[in-house]
Motif scaffolding. Sequence first.
Motif, PDB file in Angstrom:
ATOM      1  N   ILE A   1       9.693   4.242 -12.240  1.00  0.00           N
ATOM      2  CA  ILE A   1       8.719   4.463 -10.893  1.00  0.00           C
ATOM      3  C   ILE A   1       9.337   2.897 -10.156  1.00  0.00           C
ATOM      4  O   ILE A   1       9.302   2.829  -8.948  1.00  0.00           O
ATOM      5  N   SER A   2       8.923   1.681 -10.891  1.00  0.00           N
ATOM      6  CA  SER A   2       9.126   0.130 -10.301  1.00  0.00           C
ATOM      7  C   SER A   2      10.649  -0.030  -9.861  1.00  0.00           C
ATOM      8  O   SER A   2      11.102  -0.663  -8.490  1.00  0.00           O
ATOM      9  N   PRO A   3      11.017   0.514 -10.812  1.00  0.00           N
ATOM     10  CA  PRO A   3      12.931   0.097 -10.390  1.00  0.00           C
ATOM     11  C   PRO A   3      12.609   0.444  -9.390  1.00  0.00           C
ATOM     12  O   PRO A   3      14.167   0.225  -8.368  1.00  0.00           O
ATOM     13  N   THR A   4      12.385   1.766  -9.458  1.00  0.00           N
ATOM     14  CA  THR A   4      13.519   2.668  -8.160  1.00  0.00           C
ATOM     15  C   THR A   4      12.856   2.337  -7.178  1.00  0.00           C
ATOM     16  O   THR A   4      13.473   2.681  -5.826  1.00  0.00           O
ATOM     17  N   LEU A   5      11.425   1.431  -6.694  1.00  0.00           N
ATOM     18  CA  LEU A   5      11.016   1.295  -5.033  1.00  0.00           C
ATOM     19  C   LEU A   5      12.262  -0.652  -4.991  1.00  0.00           C
ATOM     20  O   LEU A   5      11.828  -0.240  -4.256  1.00  0.00           O
TER      21      LEU A   5
END
Length: 444
Positions: free
Chosen positions: A243-247
């Motif tokens: 989730i965090s890397p995608t954002l």
Amino acid sequence: MKAQKQKMSIIKKMLIAVVAGFAVGILCLFIKGQISSDVWDVVDAIFFQDITATKSIEGIGVFYIIGQLFMHGLQMMIVPLVLCSLSLALCSLADPKKLGKIAGKTFICYICFYVVAAALAGAAAYFVKSMGWFDVNLPAKEAQELVTMDGYNPLVTVVNAVPSNIVSSLSSNSTILSVVVVAIVLGLCMTALGEKAQPLKRVIEVLNDIVQMALNFIINKVAPIAIFCMIARAFAVYGTEYISPTLVWIATTIIVSLLLVVTIYPIGVFITTGLNPITFLKKTAKIGMFAAATKSAATLPLNTKTCTEELGCSKEISSFVLPTGMTINMNGTTAMHMIAITFIGTAAGINVTPATLALTAFLSICTAIGTPAVPVAGTTMVYVVMMGLGFNTELCLIGYSLVLAMNYLPGMAVITLNVVGDAATNVIVNAKEKRLNKEVYDKK
């Protein structure tokens, strides 16, 4: 008669697939923590199991199968897509009727913007990667298959780019660089032969139409279902680490694209023509906003009107530069590719080096020039670049599915970079040909 129902757009389908995939994946994580491991093993075998990693029929892996069929469908289209689209783009670009100083200056200007955008986006992506913002901390047992790029002399890439056997180069997705070279040679030779090559050109045009039709079906009909399955499976198997890397990828792509719009084009106009860059930026702002809102070729009429009536460009040159830019100027796509490849590779545990990014830039520019007009074309071509780099593990495919699914907001910034670049090139070419009306350009 009842009004015919309006078909749901691919963007809405993708958004629904993403939301549903996140919801189901997170729900699976919750259920996984509430039930016994034996029961979860049954659920995993039915829906999520990698069936290629088992020695016998130990599970069904429904979500895995759907995701793999989608990826294999894209893989099947890679070689014909690159070969047809790039050779036809070069053939059209080098049309003898369009040859001359204007065409040469237009092409050189577009290539320069490509290189600058790729370099700056690559530098930004490498910085984000170096800060660790693309890292994914997966359980050791899940991160089994990693791609390693051994050190080698970069000049080997030049030697391998020219295939010793055309048929063998067209038979593998891992030799995309060779396919690019074959497409370039084919396009230029068809141009040189003129009328003699028309039968072959028509065959390639028909094949290109077939490939685009197949891609339209895969993206419009299959992609939403496949993306739902891949995202749900990613969260169920690997947790919420992506989730965090995608954002971060989304934010980086948007910020870099917008920064490039307000820097490289005004500066490029100022350096090459001496014109006021602020004037250019103010008058093209509406073009960028319209492109971001529509994400379509509908920007061309507004771009033409702005260039001829507000920037002082001639109608004759604009009628060549702007439509040509719609075909070959995808430097926003290349900038997005640089960031997406860095995200995908790093999240999959691959050490993305400056040398990797240099090869990414070359592959991206070559493929972006021939990018066909299909839905989410830019992110579709990310897959081509991935295969050219050898990024073909399951973890890479998970990263790619997230890039493909979450492309809407970054795509708005990317297309803005493309269309404003068309206007900048048009101004530069007009100025160099002494056809620019500076009084109109300077008029507020």
